[in-house]
Enzyme design. Structure first.
Site, PDB file in Angstrom:
ATOM      1  CB  CYS A  18      37.063  -2.683  28.699  1.00 30.17           C
ATOM      2  SG  CYS A  18      35.339  -2.278  28.460  1.00 30.17           S
ATOM      3  CG  ASP A  22      35.225   6.158  31.694  1.00 28.19           C
ATOM      4  OD1 ASP A  22      36.160   5.517  31.174  1.00 28.19           O
ATOM      5  OD2 ASP A  22      34.612   5.752  32.699  1.00 28.19           O
ATOM      6  CE  LYS A  53      30.377   0.749  33.476  1.00 29.11           C
ATOM      7  NZ  LYS A  53      31.444  -0.218  33.719  1.00 29.11           N
ATOM      8  CG  ASN A  54      32.150   3.574  36.300  1.00 33.51           C
ATOM      9  OD1 ASN A  54      32.011   2.388  35.993  1.00 33.51           O
ATOM     10  ND2 ASN A  54      32.778   4.439  35.526  1.00 33.51           N
ATOM     11  NE  ARG A  98      40.530  -1.231  33.089  1.00 30.08           N
ATOM     12  CZ  ARG A  98      39.282  -0.945  32.819  1.00 30.08           C
ATOM     13  NH1 ARG A  98      38.704   0.100  33.354  1.00 30.08           N
ATOM     14  NH2 ARG A  98      38.578  -1.701  31.998  1.00 30.08           N
ATOM     15  NE  ARG A 153      31.403  -4.658  30.618  1.00 33.57           N
ATOM     16  CZ  ARG A 153      32.389  -3.758  30.607  1.00 33.57           C
ATOM     17  NH1 ARG A 153      32.822  -3.260  29.463  1.00 33.57           N
ATOM     18  NH2 ARG A 153      32.934  -3.345  31.727  1.00 33.57           N
TER      19      ARG A 153
END
Length: 424
Positions: free
Chosen positions: A121, A312, A26-27, A126, A404
């Site tokens: 999230c 993560d 995903k990232n 951030r 997600r």
């Protein structure tokens, strides 16, 4: 039915056993999708995971004027056509923090961008100041107006510049890389993120004709070009999904083999699994974790930017420590609000105590099923792992976070012998 009200019902206490194919990261996929802003040519991207954030990114590209065709079965996305709008709207950006990465390529390609301040999230601040100051170093004039970041390149084109990140940021590094590839002159990003997803974005940008050196090191040098062209690119395997399934296998005292992945991407996680007395085997494109008839040992964890232990994976490993034979600590150094899963694990019988940015884990022989609520993507994963390991039935609420970041999680868990169902 809206995924916002969906829940998981998990019957635990059964060891996971079998093979699971790992999806694209995903990232890595999200910035690579947004890199399509930088050319009107056709981009053919493969190994794109079927995730809510991917679909949001494609909708964002379509809102900007792109044509997007995505086949979730094959994982292939075809994107083409010019960007015709400078605005990434609040309605899309609010659901996904990664949308901030549209700012760099939009400003580089159009000379102007309006991107809503992001959502996503709730795992701590951030801030977007790194993104803004980096673009200002490239000659952009930036204003915050009505919740939007409005960036304009002086003279219509960004200029190369030196920028030192005062804090390592993956999305910041990626955003500035995408801005710099079309700059006039050379840009140097100091204290850049080293993550494999940053390297994968650079690989894609280079296939598009960008001139980039030093990706995967703290100093990335980019010589701007006038234009980029289309390319074919396959998204790198998801190291966090890999680690999640390995920990799930270990926590349930089972055997899980992850295929279509790369052990080099998560050496710090593999090291900690071995320290926890998990039998780990590696191949060129697989990793397996075997905890059958093995006692889980406590392991001290301190999260750190790559190549350190990934934030993560912190929540998932906390579950493993909660079931270990002894006392351990988990220290979070990246995000200041990433322990919201701890209270939920305590509801399941875990002996955990938060002290500042550290959790003290006193291992227990078993967890028991309970009704719990997830607060963010990786917290969701930890609660699912805990539910699979626990005796009895666990209900996990607010699983839209899970959608997600984990592709087809129910079918993958069921293929490993786990019992999990989605209900409303």
């Amino acid at each position: 039915m809206s995924s916002n009200i969906a829940k998981f019902r998990i019957s635990g206490g059964v060891p996971l056993n079998g093979e699971v194919r790992i999806s694209g990261a995903k990232n890595a996929a999200l910035p690579i999708l947004l890199a399509a802003i930088l050319t009107s040519d056709k981009m053919v991207l493969s190994n794109v995971p079927d995730l809510a954030d991917v679909k949001t990114s494609l909708r964002l590209l379509e809102e900007l004027g792109k044509s997007c065709v995505y086949d979730s079965e094959s994982g292939i996305a075809v994107i083409e056509g010019p960007v015709t709008s400078k605005t990434a709207s609040y309605e899309l950006v609010k659901t996904m923090r990664a949308s901030i990465m549209a700012l760099g390529p939009l400003t580089a390609y159009l000379g102007e961008a309006e991107v809503s301040l992001p959502g996503g999230c709730a795992i701590g601040a951030r801030p977007v100041d790194l993104h803004i100051r980096g673009l200002e170093a490239m000659g952009a004039e930036i204003e915050l107006v009505d919740g939007y970041i409005h960036a304009v390149a002086r003279g219509g084109r960004l200029k190369g510049g030196d920028f030192v990140m005062d804090k390592v940021s993956v999305t910041g590094t990626e955003n500035l890389m995408m801005a710099a590839v079309l700059c006039e002159g050379t840009t140097v990003i100091h204290n850049a993120a080293l993550e494999p997803e940053v390297v994968d974005l650079a690989k894609c940008l280079k296939a598009m004709g960008a001139h980039i050196q030093g990706e995967g090191t703290p100093k990335i040098t980019i010589s701007g070009v006038r234009e980029l062209h289309g390319c074919d690119h396959s998204v790198v395997a998801d190291r966090i999904e890999t680690g999640t399934y390995l920990v799930a296998g270990a926590a349930t005292h089972g055997y899980v083999k992850c295929t279509a992945t790369d052990p080099a991407l998560l050496s710090s996680v593999i090291s900690k699994l071995r320290e926890a007395n998990v039998l780990v085997e590696e191949g060129e494109d697989f990793i397996s974790a075997d905890t059958r008839n093995r006692t889980i040992r406590p392991v001290d964890i301190v999260t750190a930017p790559h190549p350190g232990f990934p934030t993560d994976m912190q929540a998932q490993f906390t579950v493993l420590n909660a079931l270990a034979d002894g006392i351990s600590s988990v220290t979070e150094t990246i995000f200041e609000n990433r322990f919201m899963h701890i209270a939920e694990l305590i509801r399941m019988g875990a002996h955990l105590e938060i002290k500042g940015n550290t959790v003290i884990c006193s291992g227990v022989p078993e967890l028991h099923g309970a009704q719990v609520m997830s607060s963010d993507l990786r917290a969701s994963a930890s609660l699912v792992i805990a539910g699979l390991a626990a005796r009895g039935t666990t209900v996990v609420d607010r699983i839209y976070h899970m959608d997600r970041g984990y592709e087809h999680i129910e079918s993958k868990i069921r293929s490993l012998g786990g019992t999990i169902e989605r209900f409303y």
